[in-house]
Design a protein around this motif. Structure first.
Motif, PDB file in Angstrom:
ATOM      1  N   ASP A 262       0.851  -1.182   0.000  1.00 15.21           N
ATOM      2  CA  ASP A 262       0.000   0.000   0.000  1.00 15.21           C
ATOM      3  C   ASP A 262       0.889   1.235   0.000  1.00 15.21           C
ATOM      4  O   ASP A 262       1.694   1.416   0.917  1.00 15.21           O
ATOM      5  CB  ASP A 262      -0.898   0.032   1.241  1.00 15.21           C
ATOM      6  N   LEU A 263       0.738   2.069  -1.014  1.00 15.15           N
ATOM      7  CA  LEU A 263       1.542   3.287  -1.080  1.00 15.15           C
ATOM      8  C   LEU A 263       0.907   4.364  -0.203  1.00 15.15           C
ATOM      9  O   LEU A 263      -0.316   4.474  -0.142  1.00 15.15           O
ATOM     10  CB  LEU A 263       1.642   3.781  -2.528  1.00 15.15           C
ATOM     11  N   PRO A 264       1.728   5.175   0.477  1.00 14.16           N
ATOM     12  CA  PRO A 264       1.180   6.244   1.330  1.00 14.16           C
ATOM     13  C   PRO A 264       0.461   7.279   0.479  1.00 14.16           C
ATOM     14  O   PRO A 264       0.999   7.758  -0.518  1.00 14.16           O
ATOM     15  CB  PRO A 264       2.416   6.829   2.009  1.00 14.16           C
ATOM     16  N   ARG A 265      -0.740   7.648   0.886  1.00 12.69           N
ATOM     17  CA  ARG A 265      -1.610   8.494   0.075  1.00 12.69           C
ATOM     18  C   ARG A 265      -1.116   9.933  -0.067  1.00 12.69           C
ATOM     19  O   ARG A 265      -1.290  10.531  -1.123  1.00 12.69           O
ATOM     20  CB  ARG A 265      -3.016   8.527   0.676  1.00 12.69           C
ATOM     21  N   ASP A 266      -0.522  10.496   0.946  1.00  9.77           N
ATOM     22  CA  ASP A 266      -0.216  11.923   0.928  1.00  9.77           C
ATOM     23  C   ASP A 266       1.181  12.259   0.434  1.00  9.77           C
ATOM     24  O   ASP A 266       1.565  13.423   0.423  1.00  9.77           O
ATOM     25  CB  ASP A 266      -0.414  12.510   2.334  1.00  9.77           C
TER      26      ASP A 266
ATOM     27  N   ARG B 115       4.312  12.338  -2.519  1.00  7.52           N
ATOM     28  CA  ARG B 115       4.449  12.407  -3.976  1.00  7.52           C
ATOM     29  C   ARG B 115       4.746  11.013  -4.504  1.00  7.52           C
ATOM     30  O   ARG B 115       5.364  10.206  -3.822  1.00  7.52           O
ATOM     31  CB  ARG B 115       5.551  13.391  -4.344  1.00  7.52           C
ATOM     32  N   ILE B 116       4.342  10.737  -5.743  1.00  7.74           N
ATOM     33  CA  ILE B 116       4.440   9.384  -6.283  1.00  7.74           C
ATOM     34  C   ILE B 116       5.890   8.931  -6.400  1.00  7.74           C
ATOM     35  O   ILE B 116       6.190   7.754  -6.202  1.00  7.74           O
ATOM     36  CB  ILE B 116       3.708   9.250  -7.640  1.00  7.74           C
TER      37      ILE B 116
ATOM     38  N   VAL C   8       0.003  10.604  -4.526  1.00  3.90           N
ATOM     39  CA  VAL C   8      -0.494   9.249  -4.779  1.00  3.90           C
ATOM     40  C   VAL C   8      -2.017   9.246  -4.823  1.00  3.90           C
ATOM     41  O   VAL C   8      -2.627   8.581  -5.667  1.00  3.90           O
ATOM     42  CB  VAL C   8       0.029   8.272  -3.698  1.00  3.90           C
ATOM     43  N   LYS C   9      -2.655  10.031  -3.941  1.00  2.00           N
ATOM     44  CA  LYS C   9      -4.124  10.033  -3.890  1.00  2.00           C
ATOM     45  C   LYS C   9      -4.744  10.673  -5.130  1.00  2.00           C
ATOM     46  O   LYS C   9      -5.911  10.445  -5.422  1.00  2.00           O
ATOM     47  CB  LYS C   9      -4.597  10.760  -2.637  1.00  2.00           C
ATOM     48  N   ASP C  10      -3.946  11.454  -5.895  1.00  4.27           N
ATOM     49  CA  ASP C  10      -4.473  12.136  -7.077  1.00  4.27           C
ATOM     50  C   ASP C  10      -4.244  11.370  -8.366  1.00  4.27           C
ATOM     51  O   ASP C  10      -4.598  11.863  -9.441  1.00  4.27           O
ATOM     52  CB  ASP C  10      -3.832  13.527  -7.200  1.00  4.27           C
ATOM     53  N   LEU C  11      -3.669  10.170  -8.297  1.00  5.79           N
ATOM     54  CA  LEU C  11      -3.444   9.369  -9.496  1.00  5.79           C
ATOM     55  C   LEU C  11      -4.774   8.863 -10.034  1.00  5.79           C
ATOM     56  O   LEU C  11      -5.666   8.492  -9.279  1.00  5.79           O
ATOM     57  CB  LEU C  11      -2.551   8.170  -9.181  1.00  5.79           C
TER      58      LEU C  11
END
Length: 126
Positions: free
Chosen positions: A8-12, A14-15, A45-48
């Motif tokens: 799980d990548l951290p949401r906040d 940058r990618i 990450v959350k905006d992908l």
């Protein structure tokens, strides 16, 4: 929540930083993956969107050895060194530094906490 290669990548974040949470991907490899998939490294990450996620997932899984496969490969290499009895293999088996570092001082990460040694007993006097 974005999940790539079982992580799980951290949401906040940058990618470009979020991808480094995957074992086997550092910052340099992250930049290469983002350039190959033409995803903006500054996006969170959350905006992908779904297209970006699938492109990243397919790029990583097809071109890079990561997570379980990489851990297994490294473990097999260490086991091979131990089995054939090389100097490096012996150091791995004994839990000591492998790459020539000093052990008289330092090396606490590999050797563990300090253990005190009891005082030496004197011979009985005559």
């Amino acid at each position: 929540m974005v999940r790539i290669a079982g992580v799980d990548l951290p949401r906040d974040k940058r990618i470009e930083i979020g991808l480094t949470y995957i074992y086997g991907i550092g910052l340099t490899r992250s930049h290469k993956i983002l350039a190959a998939t033409s995803v903006d490294p500054n996006i969170r990450v959350k905006d992908l969107n779904d297209g970006d996620i699938t492109a990243l997932r397919s790029e990583i899984e097809s071109n890079y050895q990561i997570e379980g496969d990489l851990r297994r490969w490294e473990a097999m290499n260490i086991k091979r060194l131990v089995d054939i009895g090389t100097y490096r293999g012996r150091r791995h088996r004994m839990g000591l530094p492998v790459r020539g570092q000093r052990t008289r001082t330092n090396a606490r990460t590999r050797r563990g906490r300090r253990q005190t040694v009891a005082g030496k007993k004197k011979a009985p006097g005559k």
